[in-house]
Write an enzyme that holds these catalytic residues in place. Structure first.
Site, PDB file in Angstrom:
ATOM      1  N   GLN A  95      37.938   6.219   2.315  1.00 49.44           N
ATOM      2  CA  GLN A  95      37.311   5.351   3.328  1.00 49.44           C
ATOM      3  C   GLN A  95      35.796   5.500   3.330  1.00 49.44           C
ATOM      4  O   GLN A  95      35.096   4.706   3.966  1.00 49.44           O
ATOM      5  CB  GLN A  95      37.850   5.674   4.727  1.00 49.44           C
ATOM      6  CG  GLN A  95      39.326   5.336   4.902  1.00 49.44           C
ATOM      7  CD  GLN A  95      39.798   5.706   6.291  1.00 49.44           C
ATOM      8  OE1 GLN A  95      40.147   6.858   6.543  1.00 49.44           O
ATOM      9  NE2 GLN A  95      39.822   4.740   7.200  1.00 49.44           N
ATOM     10  N   CYS A 110      43.510   1.620  12.015  1.00 53.07           N
ATOM     11  CA  CYS A 110      42.753   2.272  10.945  1.00 53.07           C
ATOM     12  C   CYS A 110      41.309   1.792  11.016  1.00 53.07           C
ATOM     13  O   CYS A 110      41.068   0.593  11.168  1.00 53.07           O
ATOM     14  CB  CYS A 110      43.364   1.897   9.594  1.00 53.07           C
ATOM     15  SG  CYS A 110      42.513   2.637   8.188  1.00 53.07           S
ATOM     16  N   LEU A 111      40.357   2.726  10.931  1.00 54.59           N
ATOM     17  CA  LEU A 111      38.941   2.351  11.017  1.00 54.59           C
ATOM     18  C   LEU A 111      38.577   1.318   9.961  1.00 54.59           C
ATOM     19  O   LEU A 111      37.698   0.492  10.173  1.00 54.59           O
ATOM     20  CB  LEU A 111      38.050   3.594  10.844  1.00 54.59           C
ATOM     21  CG  LEU A 111      38.100   4.650  11.950  1.00 54.59           C
ATOM     22  CD1 LEU A 111      37.158   5.798  11.609  1.00 54.59           C
ATOM     23  CD2 LEU A 111      37.759   4.059  13.304  1.00 54.59           C
ATOM     24  N   GLY A 128      40.768  10.329  12.584  1.00 55.61           N
ATOM     25  CA  GLY A 128      40.766  10.902  11.247  1.00 55.61           C
ATOM     26  C   GLY A 128      40.123   9.971  10.251  1.00 55.61           C
ATOM     27  O   GLY A 128      39.952   8.774  10.517  1.00 55.61           O
ATOM     28  N   HIS A 176      49.194   9.402   8.048  1.00 58.20           N
ATOM     29  CA  HIS A 176      48.341   8.216   7.848  1.00 58.20           C
ATOM     30  C   HIS A 176      47.201   8.557   6.867  1.00 58.20           C
ATOM     31  O   HIS A 176      46.953   7.813   5.916  1.00 58.20           O
ATOM     32  CB  HIS A 176      47.786   7.769   9.205  1.00 58.20           C
ATOM     33  CG  HIS A 176      46.808   6.636   9.131  1.00 58.20           C
ATOM     34  ND1 HIS A 176      47.065   5.392   9.655  1.00 58.20           N
ATOM     35  CD2 HIS A 176      45.556   6.557   8.592  1.00 58.20           C
ATOM     36  CE1 HIS A 176      46.021   4.595   9.437  1.00 58.20           C
ATOM     37  NE2 HIS A 176      45.091   5.282   8.795  1.00 58.20           N
ATOM     38  N   GLU A 177      46.534   9.698   7.109  1.00 58.65           N
ATOM     39  CA  GLU A 177      45.401  10.064   6.242  1.00 58.65           C
ATOM     40  C   GLU A 177      45.883  10.410   4.842  1.00 58.65           C
ATOM     41  O   GLU A 177      45.231  10.065   3.850  1.00 58.65           O
ATOM     42  CB  GLU A 177      44.603  11.232   6.848  1.00 58.65           C
ATOM     43  CG  GLU A 177      43.993  10.971   8.219  1.00 58.65           C
ATOM     44  CD  GLU A 177      43.207   9.669   8.319  1.00 58.65           C
ATOM     45  OE1 GLU A 177      42.683   9.181   7.302  1.00 58.65           O
ATOM     46  OE2 GLU A 177      43.140   9.107   9.430  1.00 58.65           O
ATOM     47  N   HIS A 194      46.260   7.477   2.606  1.00 59.20           N
ATOM     48  CA  HIS A 194      45.011   6.961   2.033  1.00 59.20           C
ATOM     49  C   HIS A 194      44.735   7.572   0.657  1.00 59.20           C
ATOM     50  O   HIS A 194      44.160   6.906  -0.216  1.00 59.20           O
ATOM     51  CB  HIS A 194      43.822   7.286   2.956  1.00 59.20           C
ATOM     52  CG  HIS A 194      43.606   6.298   4.059  1.00 59.20           C
ATOM     53  ND1 HIS A 194      43.338   4.966   3.829  1.00 59.20           N
ATOM     54  CD2 HIS A 194      43.593   6.447   5.409  1.00 59.20           C
ATOM     55  CE1 HIS A 194      43.168   4.338   4.999  1.00 59.20           C
ATOM     56  NE2 HIS A 194      43.326   5.218   5.966  1.00 59.20           N
TER      57      HIS A 194
HETATM   58 ZN   LIG Z   1      43.240   4.763   7.993  1.00 59.30          ZN
END
Ligand SMILES: [Zn+2]
Length: 176
Positions: free
Chosen positions: A53, A94-95, A48, A136-137, A140
């Site tokens: 991000q 997380c990316l 995701g 999680h998303e 953000h």
């Molecule tokens: Zn993340």
């Protein structure tokens, strides 16, 4: 041509509260943003990605429908989320924070209502791993990172790696 790229730990965009989107007046912006976000997500093999991000502080995230069971959905605009069920600890990454994987406690169920890319409202009930990904998303969009949810001890243990990431990706962009 578009030039949005992945923002890394240290980027201010990851710490801001994101604003709601207007699907009728901002359709072109939303469409190009989703193209950029999908490109980043698939390049990085992620589950995701949230708009901050990619440097945009707007309330939109995408989940990878090839990796997660989402009943055909993948784009979540102006999402509302309610969590329930039991609290489960599982590994998360997380990316935007490469190389850090930690156990995070989250609710096992997410009820989510959002708009799709065409501005149509839909609701989904998500469990376990998919519920976790949505939470999680969603975090953000509030400027919250999964490392914020760790215990003080775990936070102390990853502090060195976090400052390395800040050094490697100064101002949120890869420089080394
Ligand atoms: Zn993340």
């Amino acid at each position: 041509m578009s030039f949005r790229s992945l923002e890394y730990y240290g980027s201010e965009a990851l710490r801001k509260q994101s604003r709601e989107l207007d699907c009728s007046s901002e359709q072109d912006f939303i469409d190009t943003l989703i193209i950029d976000m999908k490109r980043i997500l698939y390049t990085e093999n992620g589950l995701g990605l949230a708009a901050p991000q990619s440097g945009e502080n707007v309330r939109l995230f995408i989940l990878n429908p090839e990796e997660l069971d989402l009943s055909g959905h993948g784009v979540f605009i102006n999402p509302r989320i309610q969590t329930s069920g039991t609290s489960i600890k599982d590994e998360e990454g997380c990316l935007s924070i490469p190389g850090i994987f930690e156990l995070v406690k989250r609710s096992s169920h997410s009820s989510i209502t959002a708009l799709d890319q065409t501005g149509r409202s839909f609701s989904l009930e998500l469990d376990d791993y998919v519920a976790r990904a949505a939470q999680h998303e969603y975090d953000h969009l509030e400027g919250i990172l999964f490392i914020d949810r760790l215990s003080p001890i775990r936070k102390r243990l990853i502090r060195k790696r976090l400052s390395e990431i800040k050094e490697e990706y100064r101002s949120g962009k890869r420089i080394l």
